[in-house]
Each structure stands twice: as C-alpha cells, then as structure tokens.
Design a protein around this motif. Structure first.
Motif, short mmCIF file in Angstrom:
data_model
loop_
_atom_site.label_atom_id
_atom_site.label_comp_id
_atom_site.label_asym_id
_atom_site.label_seq_id
_atom_site.Cartn_x
_atom_site.Cartn_y
_atom_site.Cartn_z
N LEU A 44 68.75 85.09 -27.04
CA LEU A 44 69.95 85.36 -26.26
C LEU A 44 70.81 86.45 -26.91
O LEU A 44 70.78 86.62 -28.13
CB LEU A 44 70.75 84.09 -26.01
CG LEU A 44 71.14 83.20 -27.16
CD1 LEU A 44 72.45 82.52 -26.85
CD2 LEU A 44 70.09 82.14 -27.35
N PRO A 45 71.55 87.16 -26.07
CA PRO A 45 72.40 88.22 -26.62
C PRO A 45 73.58 87.61 -27.39
O PRO A 45 74.04 86.52 -27.03
CB PRO A 45 72.92 88.95 -25.38
CG PRO A 45 72.19 88.38 -24.21
CD PRO A 45 71.67 87.06 -24.61
N PRO A 46 74.09 88.29 -28.40
CA PRO A 46 75.19 87.71 -29.19
C PRO A 46 76.53 87.71 -28.46
O PRO A 46 77.50 87.19 -28.99
CB PRO A 46 75.24 88.63 -30.41
CG PRO A 46 74.68 89.93 -29.94
CD PRO A 46 73.66 89.60 -28.91
N ASN A 47 76.54 88.28 -27.25
CA ASN A 47 77.82 88.33 -26.52
C ASN A 47 77.76 87.60 -25.18
O ASN A 47 78.60 87.80 -24.33
CB ASN A 47 78.24 89.79 -26.28
CG ASN A 47 77.19 90.58 -25.52
OD1 ASN A 47 76.02 90.20 -25.51
ND2 ASN A 47 77.59 91.66 -24.89
N ARG A 90 81.67 81.57 -29.00
CA ARG A 90 81.71 82.97 -29.47
C ARG A 90 81.56 83.04 -30.98
O ARG A 90 80.81 83.85 -31.52
CB ARG A 90 83.02 83.62 -29.04
CG ARG A 90 82.96 84.10 -27.60
CD ARG A 90 84.13 84.97 -27.26
NE ARG A 90 84.09 85.28 -25.84
CZ ARG A 90 85.15 85.35 -25.07
NH1 ARG A 90 86.35 85.13 -25.57
NH2 ARG A 90 85.03 85.65 -23.81
N LYS A 91 82.31 82.15 -31.65
CA LYS A 91 82.23 82.13 -33.13
C LYS A 91 80.82 81.76 -33.56
O LYS A 91 80.28 82.30 -34.53
CB LYS A 91 83.24 81.12 -33.68
CG LYS A 91 84.67 81.64 -33.66
CD LYS A 91 85.60 80.58 -34.21
CE LYS A 91 87.04 80.98 -33.92
NZ LYS A 91 87.95 79.86 -34.06
N THR A 156 80.06 88.15 -20.64
CA THR A 156 80.59 87.52 -21.86
C THR A 156 81.49 86.33 -21.52
O THR A 156 81.86 85.56 -22.39
CB THR A 156 81.38 88.55 -22.71
OG1 THR A 156 82.52 88.96 -21.95
CG2 THR A 156 80.53 89.75 -23.04
N THR A 157 81.88 86.23 -20.25
CA THR A 157 82.67 85.08 -19.79
C THR A 157 82.04 84.61 -18.47
O THR A 157 80.94 85.03 -18.13
CB THR A 157 84.13 85.49 -19.53
OG1 THR A 157 84.15 86.40 -18.44
CG2 THR A 157 84.78 86.12 -20.74
N LEU A 438 71.17 83.49 -15.52
CA LEU A 438 72.60 83.83 -15.65
C LEU A 438 73.41 82.55 -15.78
O LEU A 438 73.39 81.70 -14.88
CB LEU A 438 73.04 84.60 -14.40
CG LEU A 438 74.54 84.91 -14.29
CD1 LEU A 438 74.96 85.94 -15.33
CD2 LEU A 438 74.89 85.45 -12.91
N PRO A 439 74.09 82.36 -16.94
CA PRO A 439 74.79 81.08 -17.13
C PRO A 439 76.03 80.96 -16.25
O PRO A 439 76.66 81.96 -15.91
CB PRO A 439 75.18 81.11 -18.61
CG PRO A 439 75.20 82.54 -18.98
CD PRO A 439 74.22 83.25 -18.10
N GLN A 440 76.34 79.74 -15.89
CA GLN A 440 77.53 79.46 -15.09
C GLN A 440 78.36 78.39 -15.79
O GLN A 440 77.81 77.57 -16.53
CB GLN A 440 77.14 78.96 -13.69
CG GLN A 440 76.31 79.94 -12.89
CD GLN A 440 77.07 81.19 -12.46
OE1 GLN A 440 78.29 81.29 -12.64
NE2 GLN A 440 76.35 82.16 -11.91
N LYS A 441 79.64 78.39 -15.50
CA LYS A 441 80.52 77.40 -16.12
C LYS A 441 80.06 75.99 -15.75
O LYS A 441 79.98 75.11 -16.59
CB LYS A 441 81.96 77.63 -15.63
CG LYS A 441 82.98 76.83 -16.40
CD LYS A 441 84.37 77.29 -16.05
CE LYS A 441 85.36 76.60 -16.98
NZ LYS A 441 86.72 77.04 -16.72
#
Lengths: 507, 615
Positions: A44-47, A90-91, A156-157, A438-441
C-alpha cells in the motif's frame, strides 16, 4: 474541584482501558481471516487513507492490532466493522514506510474465548501514490442517463467531491475527462447532447470548444494529451451499441468507422493524415512521454455486425512532430494475430518503458467484456505479458500515476455489475502487486452502491476549477475548431481527398 | 352549540369526509402505484437526499408515502395531512385576527390541493412541504420580534429542508402576515430581510455548496424526473392558486374585518347573522364534496388502475377497465394487448380495440425512453426474454433510481441468468426498505441454484429464455420473437406476439411463412385473425401466382365473412375508402378492416413526436 478532577482521571483511565484491553488467553487459527475488502498481502502507498474493512468471521467481538516498527494501532469492534482512526493511521504508515506491517485479528467466539487468526502481513511502499483520482460516476444503465458527474476523490482521506455534476448542465452527458501528465490544472472533458462541446481547463482558464468539423466524422472522442500540453490527439468515431440476448453477455459497443486527428489548442486547429484516417478503424491514441511517438489501436474496416466477435484491434505506432506537423510511418507494435485477442486502451508509463493495455476476445470497449484483462508491454525488450492483477471478471480502463509506480484500474470483480477502482504497484521488473480496492470510511460502502466508477485518472492534486465556473462556460456556445488547410484529406474514414474548390467554413 | 364543539364537529366531519373520499374514490394506492415511492435505510440513499436543498423534506415525504401501498393507511395518512393543513391555517387566522368561526375560509387551500391531487400527477411531498411552511408561518405569527429575528437567521436551514419554491412561499406568507396585522416600517423591513436571506441562501447554495442550477436553487419544487411521462407534473393555474390562496386570504380577511368594524350592527338580533356561520360552513363542505367528485380525473385514475391490475396479473379486470377509458392511451393499449395474450384471445380479439400507433402499442421500446422502460421490461419478462427485460430495467433505473419494481425485476433476471452476486446486490437494497423487506426475505431463495430451480415459474423462464446469443432488435422485435421461438418452440407468448406484430404491420407474407408454427400450441381452433390474414394472403397469392399456404383449414364463417366483405367493396365500386362506413359495423373488429383503413401506416404519428415525453 478535587473530586471533579479525580472523576475525570478515573473516567479517562476507564475509557483508555476499554479501548486497549488485552486478551489474556486465546486459541489460534492456522488460516488468515476473511476480510472484505480483501486487504491481505498487499502493498500500500504510504499516503493512502485508512483501509477500513469488515471481518467476515462469526464472532461476538473483534480486535485488530496493526503493528509496524514500534508503532501499534488497536481497533475493537462489536460487529466486525474495522474503522481505523485517520490520525493514528497516518502516523502508523509513516513509521511503516518502506517496510512491512502486520495485522493480528482476534475474534471472540464464546464467553472469554478468543481466537487469533494467522497474521496478515502487508507492505508499505516508500513511494506515495498521486493524491487524487478523478472518475465519472454513472448508473449501470446502458443507453440513457440522468444524474451523472465527474468526481474527484482525495486518496489520502475519504473526501470526495464533484468536479462537475450534470444537475448543473441540464442533465446532459459528460465523459472522457483527461489530464496532461497527471496535472490537475490541465484537464479536458466532453459534454454531449445538450450544451455539447469540449471543455478545456488550463491553469484556471476555461474554454469550450467544438472539435467537430465538416471534415471529421464526429467531434473529438477519446483523448490523449501531448506531454507538451498544447496538443491533444483524439479519435473521431461513429459509435454504436448492441445488447446481447444470452445470459453470459450484456452490452457490445463498437465503431463502424474511426480515425485519428490532432487538435492544436493554441491554433484551435484540427489536423489529420492519410496515414491515420484510413478505412481501418484507428482509435484510442496515446502519446509516448517523448512527445513524438503516438500509439493507437487499429482494426480492419467495419463491414457488418455478423462477425462482431472477430473484430480485433492491433497496437500500432506512428510519429508526429508537433512543430512541423509531420507524420511518420505507421508500424504495428503488437498485432491481434500474434496475441489472438483484441488490444485496447494502450497507455505508456511516464518513463516510457512500459505500455499497459487491455486485451479481450474482441472489440475495444472492454468494460462489458468479462474476458477483458490488463497486460504489460515492455517497450525496451519488446515483450508482453499478462499482469498479476487480473480477475475472472472485467478488468479494464487503467491510468498511471505521475511517477509510474502506481496504477489504477476499473474492475467488476466485486459483484460483476459495477466497476470499482483498484490500485496496484508496479516494480522495476514490471511485476504488479496484489491490487487493493479504493478504501471507504464505511467498509460496507460498496454493498449497496449502484454507480459505476468510470475512467479513473490519477492526478497530483485536486482539480481547483470550480463547478460554477465550468458550468457558466458550458452554457456558452463552443468555439468551432478549424480544419488544417494544409491537409488534403478528411477524417471521415477512408481519407477522401478534399476537393480544392470545396468551401471550408472554418478556415 | 359552543364554539369548541362546533369546531370539533366541523373538523371531524371534514376528516371523515376526506378519509372516505380517499379510501373509496380517490385511492391513494393508485398514487403510490404512479410514483412508486420507496424509502431505504441506506447510506447512499440517505446521503443522496442531502445534496440539494429540499432533499430532506423529499426524504421525509418518501418515508410516509411508501405506506400508501395500503389504501387504508394511505387514506389515513393523506387525510390527516390535509386536515393538518386546514387546522394549521385555522390556527394562523386565529392568531392573526382572533377569529374563531371562519371555518369555511380554512378549507380554500384544501380545495386546491384536492384539485391537484385528483390529477394523480402530484407527489405527497407538495402537501407535506405546504404543511411544513404553514406550520413555520404559525410559529412565526405567534412569536415576538426576537424569535422572528432568530427565525430569519434560521431561514437557510428551512431553505435546505424544504427547497427554493417553498421557502419563497414562506417569505410571501411572512409578508402577508405583516401586511394583514399592521402596516408599519417593520411590516416591510422584516419580509424584505427574509426575502434577501432567501435569495442569498439560494445563490450561495448554487454558487458554493451544492451542484445545482440557479433555477433549481431558487424554485425547486419536486425532483425533475416527475416533470416527464408517466407523471407529467405541471405547474398549472390551480398550482399557483394554491400558493396564492394563503397570503391572499390573510389579506382579504384583514379587509373584511376592517369593513365589518365600520358597519357594526347588532348581530344577535339578525337571523341571517346568527345562522350565517353554520350556513357558510355547510356550504363550504358542499363545495368540497363537489370539487372532490367533479374534478377527479377519472381517465387518469383508470389508466393507473389498469397498470396496477396488470402488475398483479388481473387480466380479466384489465380488459374490463380498458373498455371504459375514453381517450386513447398507448400504455392502456399495451396492457390490453398483454391482457388479451394472457386471456388467450390475442389473435382472436387483437382488432377489437383501436391501434392508432400500430405496432408501437404492442412493443413500447421501439423508441426508447426511461418512462416506458419498466413496462417494456414487464412484457419482455413475460416473454422470457430475460436480457431484454434486464436492459429495460436498468434503463428505467437511470431516471427512476431506487424504484423497487426495477430492483425486484433485476433480482429475478440476474438470478435467472445465474448471476447471483448481482441479484444479491439488489436484494440487499430491498432489505433496507420497510415495505419491501418481506419480498426480499421471501425471494432470498433465488440466490441458491437448487432452490431457484424448484420454483416452477422461474424454471419456465429458464426453459424459454434465449439459448443462442443474438443482438436485441428493439426496432424489429419480430426478430427477437423468432430467436426466442428458435430457443424453445413452445413459447406460446412469443408466437402470439410475433403474429400480432406481423398482423399490425400487415406483413401477410410473414404471417403465411410462420403460420404452421401454430400447430406447436394447444389452440382449440385456429385464431380468427390468423384465418383472416391467411384468406387475404391466399386470395392475393392466387392472383399473383405466389405459393399458397398448405394445410390450413379455414372456418366456414370466416370464409363467408370474407365473401361478404368483398361484396361490400365491390358494391362500392372497389373504392375502399367509400366502403369503410359500410364495413365498420360488421367488420370493424377484423384484420381486414385494419388493413383497409390504413394498416401499418398508423405508427407514423408516434415517429413524428418532437419530445420524448409525448408518447
């Protein structure tokens, strides 16, 4: 005051304990748990935004521990829905960048009885993905449309917003959004039916053009921005649609004619060449990042629909010099005869080494063709192979990230009905990582979501042009493009010689 | 009788009247059938209601509207809402003028609402938003200036809930409230501020918040899809009258009070003044009754009823009701054709009804539009033309998203096609609806291949559906019928629709070519229209020396009829047009008459339509 202080302290401790309870004793399960979306063994991408998921294992309570290099996130759930706090995530990703991270999933099966499933190990790449993806959201109908729009999602969000919705533009159709080198400030999109025209958005300036001329069979259709940002290669097409009666098939989109043209934005001029306006079906142009080579697909002349399942496209290459308006020879790169399948949607990676394309049994519009898969052509070694990302269902339209490390594609693997966006990482050897959705909340987002994600394009930032400004311009008449007076053939398929005395209204 | 009791008696009478009228005459279940309202406890559905001003009230209305599928509940809810409007307006007058007897005035907006709902093209949301605005106006009227200023600040929220048109309506009532109480600076200042806030809310919404046009921002009433067929919501003079009635009545009432103050007289001694309120109230109720009965759009009601009957496969009733429709309607013709097919008399009675648009009354989707897509899907499903039924259902969903009929159809077609993950998606959605949850539970078996095959209806569809792939020919549906018959030559409905198509297109050669297929089916005798077409073909074929139909027995009475027809034409010197008037009484229900009177040319009228909605 003192009592109040103690109360807050105790309450805080209780909340902390309830969130970070430890499991004293548990059994182990030798298998990995089933989770939806399947975020197991991925890169996965870091962002990327938190990869929320649902644990599809029976249980009374759930606990997930994300671990990476001293960092740890614990998420508890009563119903198996795992939603990760975005700040902690994120951290966590920052700490795990370029390394592995693990997911330990515990499921409470009975009174005081917990089971720990086999640890899931994911990797976090050090290269971030472009921050936004732009796509069209459209219903799964086939001919008609009503509510649709071009949307952008911050990767990223979970923020998603409409670049332009057709509620603003008389419920018209809009499609084929494209960007120059993943730049959100160089965008184009077509409007069809009412308020028809091509919207060009460059550095805050919005123009509406009519790229159709009397010498082209249609306005520009499938676009490809030249890396210089001043030209767009288009195909011009006569597109038709049929529906299959058999249960296994749905829709068939095909062209009865198609040619290539190049639109010079500064001159507002369309040009073509007898080399790319032949009786054959030239389609879907794409530029090499060197700005000279132009790849496209081409199939034999359309005769009738009886042999629709034998129409196969070859991958071709030509050159075009934007300074001299000269076309080079057209040469085949990969033929349908060699592959036994039809090639479509060629896209060259930003560094020019790879060309990713889709192949299916026949035709070029593969979003309805289950046999459609993604392939990769190594332009340095003239070698092609099927990518690891494919599924049994449709795997189609793809786009590269600005650094060529990531790509996004549309796939119907989840339910066979709606196209969803999947992301994958491509290493130096051209091997793709397992794709992730694609992730979703809300991880149940896709269960009842009925719209298709269409034509995903990765971009390096948000599109800042406002919907109001685009719509205001859309209501104006388009500026007609002129047809290049030096070209003596038209793009009405077949490169008919234009008679010298014929009037050219736009010249 | 005390004023309070008079109140109670009057409003109870109005409520009972409304309820009985709705229950037995108007039938809210027909309104439900027309609009197919559905409410889902689904994130995407709910969030879709928040992305435009007016969406929240739309959602609230959908929640109540979904229960209209039960006529009793629908009548109860709609009657309550309408009475609520009357009571709230009554409260408004009482607050402003301390007037307690003016019942009849409060019924005037109700008259217009009844007028509008009697056309069956207005969704519940109009009455609901109207009620909400009146409620807000009452609150405003009762409040002091501080709360009024707070309301002014809250106007954007009200705007977001009810949308532009109704917010403007509220502002106009505010103006009327001020003008009808006293005319001072504040009478103009506050309404002006309300108007300004409304304009700003609308402009800011369109410019910065929502992706809507300025027109939608300022004047949104109901979702745009309802302006098209089959709903055809129109802003009529009655619609304007409804919204103007409230402020005008408030102003007129003020004038009336002023006049009556000037000409004050001893009312108690005057008989007329003593009984005037009772007489006017009785008169007002009588007017209400008259409006209810006289303004009811009976043809529209019958058309919807026919579609409802067709949806529940009550074919005999469809045929009976269709005869009572006064004006031609393509959907009614389409449902009548279906009903004749299910009643087993399509090829005997096809020409007993008019076919002004020819074959376009048999197949609706030769010119595709979302509004006819669902009904077209119904026919294809009957024919076991599963993919065509599915395509039409998807097309329908484009405009009428979240329509439960389309979801149910897609569950069935996808399950029949063996595509269970797609079927599950639509089942999941239906499970999120209070009304359709039970259907979803009952049909969960469709996700299991073995259980699915145990259902005889589904098994039949699987047997009859296309086995060989071909492209759908919506413009030439005869080709689809032939392909279905090729897959299974026992598909009787496909055969009947094929023959009906050829008859309506007057393609005698095609009728003759496929006539022998009738032997595959259990007809007690050869259908009348096929005999008529066959005789016509034979006589023509003999003349030009074409191949004759072999082994096709024609009944004596049909042969005699044909001879009689020829005699009448000969008597009129072979002038068919001249002979028409003599032919109609005796042969008006025959294929021959259809052919002579214009035949297949009649669908040209439909092709010439300018707007998609004019079907």
């Amino acid at each position: 005051m003192k009592i109040k202080k103690h109360f807050v302290l105790v309450l805080g401790m209780l909340i902390h304990l309830s969130c970070t309870f430890t499991i004293p004793d548990y059994g182990t399960v030798s298998q990995q748990p089933t989770i939806d979306p399947d975020y197991r063994d991925i890169l996965l991408p870091p962002n990327i935004a938190p990869l929320n998921f649902i644990i599809k294992e029976e249980g009374e309570a759930y606990k997930v521990i994300f671990s990476a290099d001293q960092k740890r996130i614990e998420v508890n759930s009563r119903n198996g829905t795992i939603q990760i706090p975005i700040k902690k995530w994120r951290k966590f990703l920052k700490a795990a960048s370029g390394a592995s991270c693990t997911l330990d999933i515990f499921v409470k099966k009975g009174r005081n009885h917990w089971e720990k499933y086999k640890t899931i190990t994911n990797r976090v790449a050090s290269q971030p993905i472009d921050s936004h993806v732009v796509f069209r959201l459209i219903n799964p109908g086939y001919v008609l449309w009503w509510d649709l729009g071009i949307y952008q999602r911050d990767l990223t969000t979970f923020r998603q917003s409409a670049v332009l919705s057709n509620r603003l533009t008389k419920q018209n159709c809009m499609n084929c959004h494209a960007f120059c080198l993943n730049n959100p400030n160089s965008m184009m999109l077509h409007m069809r039916a009412q308020l028809g025209g091509t919207m060009l958005i460059q550095n805050g300036e919005i123009k509406k053009m009519n790229t159709g001329t009397p010498y082209t069979m249609s306005a520009g259709v499938y676009p490809a921005w030249h890396p210089g940002g001043k030209h767009i290669a288009f195909s011009v097409n006569k597109i038709f649609q049929n529906f299959h009666a058999h249960a296994d098939k749905s829709t068939y989109v095909y062209d009865t004619a198609s040619d290539l043209v190049i639109y010079d934005i500064e001159k507002n001029q369309i040009t073509t060449s007898p080399k790319v306006s032949t009786k054959r079906l030239e389609n879907l142009p794409t530029w090499d990042p060197n700005g000279k080579d132009l790849y496209f697909i081409s199939a034999p002349e359309f005769v009738n629909n009886s042999g629709y399942d034998t129409i196969r496209y070859d991958l071709m290459r030509t050159t075009y010099d934007i300074n001299t308006n000269e076309w080079g020879k057209v040469r085949p790169v990969l033929t349908a005869e060699a592959t036994g399948q039809s090639i479509t949607f060629p896209k060259v990676s930003p560094k020019g080494r790879f060309l990713m394309f889709t192949m299916s049994e026949h035709g070029y519009f593969t979003i309805y063709t289950r046999s459609s898969d993604l392939w990769l052509y190594d332009l340095t070694q003239n070698h092609y192979r099927k990518l690891e990302v494919n599924s049994d269902d449709v795997d189609s339209y793809h786009s590269w990230s600005s650094d060529g490390k990531w790509f996004v594609f549309a796939s119907k693997r989840k339910d066979g009905l709606c196209a969803r966006l999947y992301f994958s990482y491509l290493d130096e050897q051209g091997h793709a990582s397992k794709p992730f959705l694609l992730p979703q909340k809300n991880p149940r987002y896709y269960e009842t979501y009925l719209l298709n994600y269409n034509v995903p394009e990765l971009i390096t930032g948000p599109v800042r042009a406002g919907h109001w400004d685009i719509a205001q311009r859309a209501y104006l008449d388009p500026t007609p493009a002129a047809f290049d007076s030096t070209v003596q053939v038209d793009a009405l398929s077949g490169a008919t010689r234009i008679k010298p005395d014929e009037s050219r209204p736009y010249l | 009788m005390s004023n309070k009791k008079a109140h109670l008696v009057f409003f109870t009478a109005v409520y009972i009247l409304l309820f009985l009228y709705l229950l037995f005459i108007s039938k809210p279940s027909l309104l439900y059938f027309q609009f197919q309202p559905a409410f889902y406890f689904d994130t995407h559905f709910l969030s879709g209601l928040l992305i435009y001003p007016g969406g929240l009230a739309d959602g609230l209305s959908l929640f109540f509207f979904q229960f209209f599928y039960q006529n009793f509940v629908g009548s109860l809810l709609l009657a309550s809402l309408l009475l609520g409007i009357v009571l709230v307006f009554q409260a408004q007058i009482r607050i402003l003028f301390q007037e307690k007897t003016a019942f009849y005035v409060t019924l005037i907006p109700l008259y217009f609402l009844i007028l509008l709902y009697n056309d069956y093209n207005m969704p519940l949301v109009v009455a609901l938003k109207f009620f909400l605005v009146l409620l807000a106006a009452v609150f405003y009227s009762r409040s002091g200036n501080v709360i009024r200023i707070a309301l002014l600040c809250g106007l954007p929220v009200l705007y977001w809930i009810i949308g532009g048109w109704f917010c403007l309506f509220f502002v106009i009532i505010v103006l009327a409230v001020h003008l009808s109480t006293r005319t001072s600076l504040i009478s103009f200042l506050l309404p002006a501020l309300f108007f300004l806030t409304y304009c700003l809310s609308a402009f800011i919404s369109a410019r910065f918040i929502f992706q809507i046009s300025l027109k939608e921002a300022f004047l949104y009433i109901i979702p745009p899809k309802f302006y098209y067929e089959p709903i055809l919501f129109k802003i009529t003079p009655q619609f304007f009258a409804l919204f103007l009635s409230v402020p005008l009545l408030l102003l007129l009432w003020r004038i009336k009070i002023n006049i009556s103050k000037k000409f004050k007289r001893s009312e108690k001694s005057n008989f007329i003044f003593l009984y005037a309120p009772i007489i006017t109230n009785i008169f007002a109720v009588l007017v209400l009754c008259s409006i209810m009965l006289l303004s009811l759009n009976r043809d529209e009601k019958r058309k919807i009823y026919i579609s409802e009957l067709a949806a529940t496969a009550q074919w005999d009733k469809v045929l009976a009701e269709a005869k009572r429709v006064s004006a031609y309607d393509r959907i009614v013709e389409f449902q009548t054709n279906r009903a004749m097919c299910f009643a087993g008399c399509l090829l005997d009675s096809l020409f007993c009804i008019e076919h002004p648009v020819g074959v376009d009354g048999l197949f609706l989707d030769r010119i595709i539009a979302s509004q006819i897509a669902m009904i077209a899907s119904d026919l294809y499903f009957d024919l076991a033309h599963i993919n065509a039924a599915q395509v039409m259902a998807y097309e329908y969903l484009t405009k009428f998203s979240y329509d439960p009929r389309a979801f149910k159809r897609l569950v069935l077609t996808n399950a029949i096609n063996g595509q269970f993950s797609k079927a599950e998606k639509f089942l999941n959605l239906l499970q999120k609806s209070i009304v359709h949850k039970s259907w979803a539970k009952q049909h969960a078996f469709l996700l299991n291949e073995e259980k699915l095959l145990a259902d005889p209806a589904i098994r039949e569809k699987r047997e009859f559906m296309a086995k060989r792939d071909f492209f759908l020919h919506s413009k030439s549906p005869n080709l689809d019928m032939l392909a279905l018959l090729e897959s299974n030559n026992h598909n009787k409905m496909a055969f009947e629709y094929l023959m009906a198509y050829y008859l309506l297109e007057c393609k005698l050669g095609n009728v003759a070519a496929h006539l022998s297929m009738f032997k595959e089916f259990d007809y007690p005798s050869i259908p009348r229209h096929l005999q008529e077409a066959a005789i016509m073909y034979q006589s023509g074929a003999r003349r030009i020396g074409s191949e004759l139909i072999a082994d096709f027995p024609v009944q004596v009475f049909v042969l005699n009829n044909f001879r009689q027809l020829n005699r009448i034409i000969a008597k009129n010197k072979y002038d068919a047009q001249k002979a028409m008037q003599f032919l109609k009484p005796e042969f008006g229900d025959t294929f021959w008459y259809y052919l002579i009177s214009g035949g297949a040319e009649r669908n040209d009228a439909l092709k010439q339509r300018k707007v998609e909605s004019l079907y």
